[in-house]
Design an enzyme around this catalytic site. Structure first.
Site, PDB file in Angstrom:
ATOM      1  N   TYR A 183     136.165 121.433  68.523  1.00 37.95           N
ATOM      2  CA  TYR A 183     137.223 120.941  68.593  1.00 37.95           C
ATOM      3  C   TYR A 183     138.133 121.890  69.646  1.00 37.95           C
ATOM      4  O   TYR A 183     139.513 122.252  69.555  1.00 37.95           O
ATOM      5  CB  TYR A 183     138.248 120.762  67.316  1.00 37.95           C
ATOM      6  CG  TYR A 183     137.677 119.859  66.517  1.00 37.95           C
ATOM      7  CD1 TYR A 183     137.216 118.509  66.931  1.00 37.95           C
ATOM      8  CD2 TYR A 183     137.105 120.125  65.052  1.00 37.95           C
ATOM      9  CE1 TYR A 183     136.576 117.392  65.905  1.00 37.95           C
ATOM     10  CE2 TYR A 183     136.608 119.369  64.376  1.00 37.95           C
ATOM     11  CZ  TYR A 183     136.101 118.024  64.856  1.00 37.95           C
ATOM     12  OH  TYR A 183     135.767 116.957  63.789  1.00 37.95           O
ATOM     13  N   ARG A 184     137.196 122.751  70.513  1.00 37.10           N
ATOM     14  CA  ARG A 184     137.972 124.066  71.268  1.00 37.10           C
ATOM     15  C   ARG A 184     138.583 124.909  70.403  1.00 37.10           C
ATOM     16  O   ARG A 184     139.519 125.498  71.043  1.00 37.10           O
ATOM     17  CB  ARG A 184     138.827 123.354  72.254  1.00 37.10           C
ATOM     18  CG  ARG A 184     137.949 122.127  73.198  1.00 37.10           C
ATOM     19  CD  ARG A 184     138.849 121.614  74.532  1.00 37.10           C
ATOM     20  NE  ARG A 184     138.822 122.905  75.327  1.00 37.10           N
ATOM     21  CZ  ARG A 184     137.867 123.297  76.142  1.00 37.10           C
ATOM     22  NH1 ARG A 184     136.722 122.705  76.099  1.00 37.10           N
ATOM     23  NH2 ARG A 184     138.321 124.084  76.967  1.00 37.10           N
ATOM     24  N   LEU A 185     138.360 125.087  69.244  1.00 32.70           N
ATOM     25  CA  LEU A 185     138.854 126.263  68.300  1.00 32.70           C
ATOM     26  C   LEU A 185     137.897 127.269  68.560  1.00 32.70           C
ATOM     27  O   LEU A 185     137.174 127.928  67.516  1.00 32.70           O
ATOM     28  CB  LEU A 185     138.824 125.773  67.014  1.00 32.70           C
ATOM     29  CG  LEU A 185     139.857 124.843  66.800  1.00 32.70           C
ATOM     30  CD1 LEU A 185     139.874 124.379  65.102  1.00 32.70           C
ATOM     31  CD2 LEU A 185     141.232 124.770  67.249  1.00 32.70           C
TER      32      LEU A 185
END
Length: 207
Positions: A183-185
């Site tokens: 999730y692009r974390l």
């Protein structure tokens, strides 16, 4: 590993680079030692291109470093001579990782440049010696004719290293590791030091 934990350990950045680089050599289809080299002119105009890492580790100079070779009369060489600092970027798509490295540059010794130049395939030695890298070329045949002339002049053995063909050592003052997360974390850790003999400090960074 839980989502709340960093995937990038607190360790010596050279040790971690060696670990990640080893995994990249096993997973990348081509040139795991390819890196983007960013330089800037004396006036501050930046440029970037891909080069190959040809040496690295704590045994390279005081404080360790990363080595690449080039024609010092090329654009990158002229920019380096005018502004002896640079940044490197490794991006390993197969591992969803990247490493950014920045610091001052110094030229390797003539002995080191000779040793690497003559470790290359003979045709690569000839190609480098025949090239006025980054300068206008009126026709490709002109370059091929220069290659042929050198092959005739030196029918066997090593080619003399041109004095302007040399290497540079980047001694890092900062190394940043980036790991893709769901999730692009993403996960980022930056190591810094102010001098080659100093210890490293580090911090996580917001992605």
């Amino acid at each position: 590993m839980s989502d709340s934990e960093s995937a990038i350990p607190v360790t010596d950045p050279f040790t971690l680079f060696e670990e990640w680089f080893g995994e990249a050599k096993a997973s990348e289809p081509n040139d795991p030692n390819a890196m983007a080299l960013a330089t800037a002119s004396e006036s501050g105009m930046p440029s970037v291109r891909m080069v190959l890492l040809k040496g690295h580790g704590t045994h390279w100079g005081e404080g360790g470093g990363f080595v690449f070779y080039t024609n010092a009369q090329s654009r990158k060489g002229e920019e380096i001579r005018a502004n002896m600092q640079a940044s490197l970027l490794f991006h390993w798509k197969s591992l969803r990782r990247q490493i950014r490295i920045e610091g001052p540059l110094q030229e390797v010794s003539s002995e080191q440049a000779d040793a690497y130049f003559h470790s290359r395939p003979r045709v690569s030695q000839i190609g480098s010696a025949a090239s006025d890298q980054s300068r206008p070329l009126p026709d490709r045949q002109v370059y091929l004719d220069r290659v042929a002339a050198l092959e005739e002049r030196y029918p066997e053995g090593d080619i003399p290293r041109p004095p302007h063909w040399t290497g540079f050592l980047l001694t890092p003052t900062a190394v940043e590791f980036w790991q893709d997360r769901q999730y692009r974390l993403h996960d980022r850790r930056r190591f810094t030091r102010t001098a080659p003999t100093d210890g490293w400090s580090n911090t996580l960074l917001y992605p």
